[in-house]
Scaffold this motif. Structure first.
Motif, short mmCIF file in Angstrom:
data_model
loop_
_atom_site.label_atom_id
_atom_site.label_comp_id
_atom_site.label_asym_id
_atom_site.label_seq_id
_atom_site.Cartn_x
_atom_site.Cartn_y
_atom_site.Cartn_z
N ASN A 27 -2.10 -1.13 -8.71
CA ASN A 27 -3.27 -1.79 -8.89
C ASN A 27 -4.22 -0.89 -7.67
O ASN A 27 -3.78 -0.53 -6.71
CB ASN A 27 -3.23 -3.06 -8.30
CG ASN A 27 -4.41 -3.93 -7.92
OD1 ASN A 27 -4.89 -4.67 -7.24
ND2 ASN A 27 -5.36 -3.76 -8.91
N ILE A 28 -5.50 -0.53 -8.13
CA ILE A 28 -6.20 0.30 -7.33
C ILE A 28 -7.66 -0.52 -6.98
O ILE A 28 -8.27 -0.93 -7.84
CB ILE A 28 -6.50 1.96 -7.62
CG1 ILE A 28 -5.32 2.49 -8.21
CG2 ILE A 28 -7.26 2.39 -7.05
CD1 ILE A 28 -5.57 3.73 -8.83
N LEU A 84 0.84 -1.20 -0.12
CA LEU A 84 0.07 -0.05 0.12
C LEU A 84 0.90 1.35 0.16
O LEU A 84 1.64 1.31 0.83
CB LEU A 84 -0.76 0.06 1.37
CG LEU A 84 -1.94 1.25 1.55
CD1 LEU A 84 -2.82 1.38 0.51
CD2 LEU A 84 -2.22 1.26 2.72
N VAL A 85 0.82 2.06 -1.08
CA VAL A 85 1.66 3.27 -1.03
C VAL A 85 0.86 4.41 -0.95
O VAL A 85 1.49 5.60 -0.71
CB VAL A 85 2.71 3.24 -2.45
CG1 VAL A 85 3.38 2.03 -2.47
CG2 VAL A 85 1.59 3.25 -3.75
N ALA A 86 -0.50 4.42 -1.10
CA ALA A 86 -0.96 5.91 -0.83
C ALA A 86 -2.60 5.38 -0.70
O ALA A 86 -2.88 4.17 -1.09
CB ALA A 86 -1.02 6.61 -2.04
N ASP A 95 -11.63 -3.06 -10.84
CA ASP A 95 -10.27 -3.45 -10.48
C ASP A 95 -9.34 -2.68 -11.50
O ASP A 95 -9.44 -3.03 -12.74
CB ASP A 95 -10.18 -4.85 -10.78
CG ASP A 95 -9.09 -5.41 -10.03
OD1 ASP A 95 -8.40 -4.72 -9.40
OD2 ASP A 95 -9.01 -6.70 -9.85
N PHE A 96 -8.47 -1.79 -11.12
CA PHE A 96 -7.67 -0.99 -11.86
C PHE A 96 -6.22 -1.50 -12.03
O PHE A 96 -5.52 -1.68 -11.04
CB PHE A 96 -7.56 0.51 -11.29
CG PHE A 96 -6.65 1.40 -12.02
CD1 PHE A 96 -7.23 2.28 -12.85
CD2 PHE A 96 -5.41 1.44 -11.58
CE1 PHE A 96 -6.37 3.38 -13.41
CE2 PHE A 96 -4.39 2.28 -12.46
CZ PHE A 96 -4.88 3.23 -13.05
N PHE A 97 -5.70 -1.71 -13.02
CA PHE A 97 -4.36 -2.10 -13.33
C PHE A 97 -3.64 -1.15 -14.22
O PHE A 97 -4.08 -0.82 -15.50
CB PHE A 97 -4.28 -3.45 -14.03
CG PHE A 97 -4.86 -4.62 -13.48
CD1 PHE A 97 -6.41 -5.03 -13.41
CD2 PHE A 97 -4.20 -5.63 -12.67
CE1 PHE A 97 -6.99 -5.86 -12.91
CE2 PHE A 97 -4.70 -6.66 -11.84
CZ PHE A 97 -6.32 -6.82 -12.16
N VAL A 139 -4.10 2.32 -3.12
CA VAL A 139 -3.04 2.53 -4.41
C VAL A 139 -1.99 1.59 -3.91
O VAL A 139 -1.10 1.83 -3.06
CB VAL A 139 -2.49 4.01 -4.60
CG1 VAL A 139 -1.93 3.98 -5.59
CG2 VAL A 139 -3.89 4.91 -4.74
N ARG A 140 -1.87 0.43 -4.64
CA ARG A 140 -0.99 -0.59 -4.34
C ARG A 140 0.08 -0.87 -5.32
O ARG A 140 -0.30 -0.59 -6.51
CB ARG A 140 -1.66 -1.83 -4.03
CG ARG A 140 -2.79 -1.78 -3.17
CD ARG A 140 -3.69 -3.02 -3.26
NE ARG A 140 -4.76 -2.98 -2.12
CZ ARG A 140 -5.86 -4.01 -2.15
NH1 ARG A 140 -5.88 -4.99 -3.20
NH2 ARG A 140 -6.69 -3.71 -1.54
#
Lengths: 128, 128
Positions: free
Chosen positions: B107-108, B22-24, B50-52, B31-32
């Motif tokens: 990935n979000i 997890l960065v944000a 699912d965002f890539f 936001v991974r």
């Protein structure tokens, strides 16, 4: 059904600054790409965070108490309600002349976020 | 207050596959960043897209009726409810040996999304 998005191809379709292109949606949020140069206006979004991921160039995100500088591969989320002003840096860069001082980035905001007030240089989001 | 994130620095802090960092956070979404190799399991998220966004390597996102292939700088949003299986490609790549067949991506998903069912190879999200 959504389609895959090649960011370089999408960036090649326009030249205007501060004119975001909508390239995808994620849970009602707009995934936008935008080219910027120079400075934006001070603003805040009362109801939403503001996601920035820089792909090319250098962007200062001025906050009232500090400045966050993002280069390629760097991201920052401006928390909701926090005043900020994005400013593209004009540093010495090893890029084609036409792109010097230009920043290319991904911006994620809820669909329909245009609450920048009067005098905003930003243009409406266009389907990319 | 959130801090700027340098993705390359974050990727340098771990080596495990299918172990998102997890960065944000953006409006309650994680936001991974994640490194993957080989194949994941078929799954769907009933309540979320699912965002890539692929940064390095090539990823097949297998859908039941087609396969979407993403290279660096390409993104795709799997709509909610759509079954999919991410598979890292093992193509010939001009990258360091240690990274061949590895995909690095953003990935979000909403915070706490772990609804992959039993047998999932994915590990819990760790603060990056």
């Amino acid at each position: 059904m959504s389609e895959p998005v090649n960011l370089a191809e999408k960036f090649a379709t326009f030249t205007e600054h501060w004119a975001p292109r909508l390239v995808a949606t994620y849970n009602g949020n707009d995934v936008r790409i935008v080219k910027v140069a120079g400075e934006f206006v001070w603003h805040a979004h009362a109801d939403t965070d503001d996601f920035f991921l820089v792909l090319e160039g250098e962007l200062d995100i001025e906050l009232r108490d500090r400045t966050v500088t993002l280069g390629p591969g760097e991201l920052f989320v401006v928390p909701r309600g926090v005043e900020h002003r994005p400013v593209a840096r004009r540093g010495v860069e090893h890029r084609p002349v036409a792109r010097r001082g230009e920043v290319r980035m991904i911006n994620i905001e809820p669909g329909g976020t245009h609450n920048l007030g009067e005098g905003s240089p930003q243009r409406p989001v266009v389907e990319g």
